[in-house]
Each structure stands twice: as structure tokens, then as C-alpha cells.
Design a protein around this motif. Structure first.
Motif, PDB file in Angstrom:
ATOM      1  N   SER A  71      -3.369  49.998  52.151  1.00 27.89           N
ATOM      2  CA  SER A  71      -2.166  50.524  52.793  1.00 27.89           C
ATOM      3  C   SER A  71      -0.910  49.817  52.266  1.00 27.89           C
ATOM      4  CB  SER A  71      -2.270  50.355  54.313  1.00 27.89           C
ATOM      5  OG  SER A  71      -1.081  50.757  54.937  1.00 27.89           O
ATOM      6  N   ILE A  72      -0.982  48.504  52.134  1.00 27.63           N
ATOM      7  CA  ILE A  72       0.147  47.738  51.589  1.00 27.63           C
ATOM      8  C   ILE A  72       0.375  48.135  50.132  1.00 27.63           C
ATOM      9  CG2 ILE A  72       1.016  45.426  51.022  1.00 27.63           C
ATOM     10  CD1 ILE A  72       0.898  45.798  54.022  1.00 27.63           C
ATOM     11  N   LEU A  73      -0.710  48.289  49.366  1.00 26.03           N
ATOM     12  CA  LEU A  73      -0.590  48.687  47.961  1.00 26.03           C
ATOM     13  C   LEU A  73       0.088  50.050  47.838  1.00 26.03           C
ATOM     14  CD1 LEU A  73      -1.100  48.064  44.989  1.00 26.03           C
ATOM     15  CD2 LEU A  73      -3.381  49.076  45.253  1.00 26.03           C
ATOM     16  N   GLU A  74      -0.233  50.968  48.713  1.00 25.91           N
ATOM     17  CA  GLU A  74       0.418  52.282  48.697  1.00 25.91           C
ATOM     18  C   GLU A  74       1.920  52.135  48.922  1.00 25.91           C
ATOM     19  OE1 GLU A  74      -1.571  54.861  51.495  1.00 25.91           O
ATOM     20  OE2 GLU A  74      -3.505  54.588  50.487  1.00 25.91           O
ATOM     21  N   GLN A  75       2.316  51.276  49.852  1.00 27.20           N
ATOM     22  CA  GLN A  75       3.735  51.035  50.106  1.00 27.20           C
ATOM     23  C   GLN A  75       4.402  50.430  48.869  1.00 27.20           C
ATOM     24  OE1 GLN A  75       4.120  48.608  53.644  1.00 27.20           O
ATOM     25  NE2 GLN A  75       2.613  49.862  54.722  1.00 27.20           N
ATOM     26  N   ILE A  76       3.709  49.483  48.239  1.00 31.51           N
ATOM     27  CA  ILE A  76       4.239  48.836  47.032  1.00 31.51           C
ATOM     28  C   ILE A  76       4.424  49.865  45.911  1.00 31.51           C
ATOM     29  CG2 ILE A  76       3.604  47.242  45.156  1.00 31.51           C
ATOM     30  CD1 ILE A  76       2.327  45.449  47.367  1.00 31.51           C
ATOM     31  N   ASN A  77       3.446  50.755  45.750  1.00 31.81           N
ATOM     32  CA  ASN A  77       3.519  51.767  44.690  1.00 31.81           C
ATOM     33  C   ASN A  77       4.643  52.774  44.900  1.00 31.81           C
ATOM     34  OD1 ASN A  77       1.483  50.991  42.847  1.00 31.81           O
ATOM     35  ND2 ASN A  77      -0.088  51.788  44.215  1.00 31.81           N
ATOM     36  N   LYS A  78       5.090  52.952  46.115  1.00 36.52           N
ATOM     37  CA  LYS A  78       6.161  53.907  46.415  1.00 36.52           C
ATOM     38  C   LYS A  78       7.547  53.354  46.087  1.00 36.52           C
ATOM     39  CE  LYS A  78       3.686  56.330  50.082  1.00 36.52           C
ATOM     40  NZ  LYS A  78       3.621  56.590  51.526  1.00 36.52           N
ATOM     41  N   ARG A  79       7.647  52.051  45.909  1.00 34.10           N
ATOM     42  CA  ARG A  79       8.944  51.434  45.653  1.00 34.10           C
ATOM     43  C   ARG A  79       9.398  51.690  44.220  1.00 34.10           C
ATOM     44  NH1 ARG A  79       9.503  46.737  49.410  1.00 34.10           N
ATOM     45  NH2 ARG A  79      11.431  46.195  48.334  1.00 34.10           N
ATOM     46  N   SER A  80      10.696  51.785  44.045  1.00 30.77           N
ATOM     47  CA  SER A  80      11.292  51.893  42.708  1.00 30.77           C
ATOM     48  C   SER A  80      11.724  50.489  42.295  1.00 30.77           C
ATOM     49  CB  SER A  80      12.498  52.832  42.739  1.00 30.77           C
ATOM     50  OG  SER A  80      12.103  54.123  43.083  1.00 30.77           O
ATOM     51  N   TRP A  81      10.793  49.751  41.730  1.00 32.13           N
ATOM     52  CA  TRP A  81      11.039  48.356  41.410  1.00 32.13           C
ATOM     53  C   TRP A  81      12.075  48.208  40.304  1.00 32.13           C
ATOM     54  CZ3 TRP A  81       9.563  45.234  45.002  1.00 32.13           C
ATOM     55  CH2 TRP A  81       8.458  45.538  45.780  1.00 32.13           C
ATOM     56  N   ASP A  82      12.849  47.150  40.365  1.00 36.49           N
ATOM     57  CA  ASP A  82      13.886  46.838  39.383  1.00 36.49           C
ATOM     58  C   ASP A  82      13.215  46.229  38.148  1.00 36.49           C
ATOM     59  OD1 ASP A  82      15.957  45.809  37.854  1.00 36.49           O
ATOM     60  OD2 ASP A  82      17.050  44.972  39.566  1.00 36.49           O
ATOM     61  N   VAL A  83      12.906  47.087  37.186  1.00 38.41           N
ATOM     62  CA  VAL A  83      12.181  46.675  35.983  1.00 38.41           C
ATOM     63  C   VAL A  83      12.936  45.565  35.250  1.00 38.41           C
ATOM     64  CG1 VAL A  83      11.295  47.473  33.750  1.00 38.41           C
ATOM     65  CG2 VAL A  83      11.106  48.944  35.763  1.00 38.41           C
ATOM     66  N   ASP A  84      14.255  45.657  35.209  1.00 35.95           N
ATOM     67  CA  ASP A  84      15.046  44.642  34.505  1.00 35.95           C
ATOM     68  C   ASP A  84      14.927  43.274  35.179  1.00 35.95           C
ATOM     69  OD1 ASP A  84      15.907  46.445  32.573  1.00 35.95           O
ATOM     70  OD2 ASP A  84      17.659  47.038  33.759  1.00 35.95           O
ATOM     71  N   HIS A  85      14.890  43.255  36.506  1.00 28.93           N
ATOM     72  CA  HIS A  85      14.753  41.973  37.193  1.00 28.93           C
ATOM     73  C   HIS A  85      13.368  41.385  36.963  1.00 28.93           C
ATOM     74  CE1 HIS A  85      14.529  39.042  40.537  1.00 28.93           C
ATOM     75  NE2 HIS A  85      15.760  38.812  40.117  1.00 28.93           N
ATOM     76  N   PHE A  86      12.354  42.232  36.971  1.00 27.79           N
ATOM     77  CA  PHE A  86      11.000  41.769  36.666  1.00 27.79           C
ATOM     78  C   PHE A  86      10.979  41.145  35.267  1.00 27.79           C
ATOM     79  CE2 PHE A  86       9.638  43.987  40.355  1.00 27.79           C
ATOM     80  CZ  PHE A  86       8.308  43.697  40.599  1.00 27.79           C
ATOM     81  N   LYS A  87      11.581  41.847  34.296  1.00 27.62           N
ATOM     82  CA  LYS A  87      11.616  41.340  32.918  1.00 27.62           C
ATOM     83  C   LYS A  87      12.323  39.998  32.854  1.00 27.62           C
ATOM     84  CE  LYS A  87      11.428  45.697  30.378  1.00 27.62           C
ATOM     85  NZ  LYS A  87      12.194  46.638  29.544  1.00 27.62           N
ATOM     86  N   ALA A  88      13.435  39.874  33.587  1.00 26.09           N
ATOM     87  CA  ALA A  88      14.188  38.614  33.603  1.00 26.09           C
ATOM     88  C   ALA A  88      13.345  37.470  34.162  1.00 26.09           C
ATOM     89  CB  ALA A  88      15.471  38.774  34.425  1.00 26.09           C
ATOM     90  N   CYS A  89      12.392  37.816  35.002  1.00 20.85           N
ATOM     91  CA  CYS A  89      11.480  36.815  35.582  1.00 20.85           C
ATOM     92  C   CYS A  89      10.208  36.664  34.756  1.00 20.85           C
ATOM     93  CB  CYS A  89      11.135  37.204  37.015  1.00 20.85           C
ATOM     94  SG  CYS A  89      12.551  37.136  38.136  1.00 20.85           S
TER      95      CYS A  89
END
Length: 129
Positions: free
Chosen positions: A67-85
Motif C-alpha cells: 500500500s505504501i509502495l503504491e502511494q510512492i509510485n503515484k508521486r511525481s518525484w523530483d528527478v533532478d533532486h534525486f540526481k543531485a543526491c
């Protein structure tokens, strides 16, 4: 204690005796709405909180973790911030799926940690649904 909106929120008040999963995730959700996290709702920092929620859920049931994974998959994650990290969003999401599939390894590590002499001396509570 921290301020969420106009209310003061004392985390310690939430955690006496056994700990409710719903109450714990509510604390995570409230924390995610406070600065500086609230400024970047789809950042890697938010993702780390979501991953923690997933792993806590995984210690209870696979269904909760899914259920948590489904919520995570629905998010539009900030790819640039992930890359910066230094993190690739797709690889991170895949690692969450693998964690659910390999639940037994995760649960064994929890048991090993509980047996550690230093940890065994600490006060403990149980996580409940």
C-alpha cells in the motif's frame, strides 16, 4: 517538540507503550509538512521518509508495505533532486520492490539487531496495526 502549522506537536506523547502503525505514519506525514521538507514535497528527502514508512510497514505485513509502495509510485518525484543526491529514481523504486520481495532478509536483520547487547538494554515497544 516541533511546530506544525499553528500547533505544537510533541512526538514523545505519541509513543508510550505499544506504538500504532497509523499513529507513527501520521507523525511522519506531519513531519513531512514542516520546513524545510515542506518546501520540496517531491524531493529525495521526502522519498527517504516514504521509504522509512514502507520498511516499517514491511515489518508488519506485506499488504501494508504494498500500500505504501503504491502511494510512492503515484508521486511525481523530483528527478533532478534525486540526481543531485546521487540517486536514480528508477533504481530507488526498484530497490523498494526488491525489499518487499526479500522481506525475510529484512526481518532477520531486525531480529539480529534486537539481540545486540546494547540494543537489548534499551526500553522497547511493539509496533501494532
Amino acid at each position: 517538540m516541533y511546530r506544525s502549522g499553528e500547533k505544537l506537536f510533541n512526538i514523545a506523547d505519541c509513543f508510550e507503550g505499544d506504538i500504532s502503525f497509523k499513529k507513527l505514519t501520521a507523525v511522519f506525514d506531519e513531519y513531512s509538512k514542516t520546513p524545510p521538507l515542506s518546501a520540496a514535497p517531491n524531493s529525495y528527502l521526502q522519498a527517504v521518509l516514504q521509504e522509512a514508512k514502507l520498511k516499517i510497514a514491511l515489518s508488519l505485513t506485506v499488504e501494508e508495505a504494498q500500500s505504501i509502495l503504491e502511494q510512492i509510485n503515484k508521486r511525481s518525484w523530483d528527478v533532478d533532486h534525486f540526481k543531485a543526491c546521487g540517486v536514480n529514481v528508477s533504481e530507488w523504486l526498484q530497490s523498494l520492490k526488491i525489499a518487499i520481495v526479500k522481506k525475510d532478509i529484512f526481518l532477520k536483520q531486525i531480529e539480529v539487531n534486537k539481540q545486540d547487547k546494547k540494543i537489548a538494554k534499551l526500553k522497547s515497544s511493539e509496533l501494532t496495526l
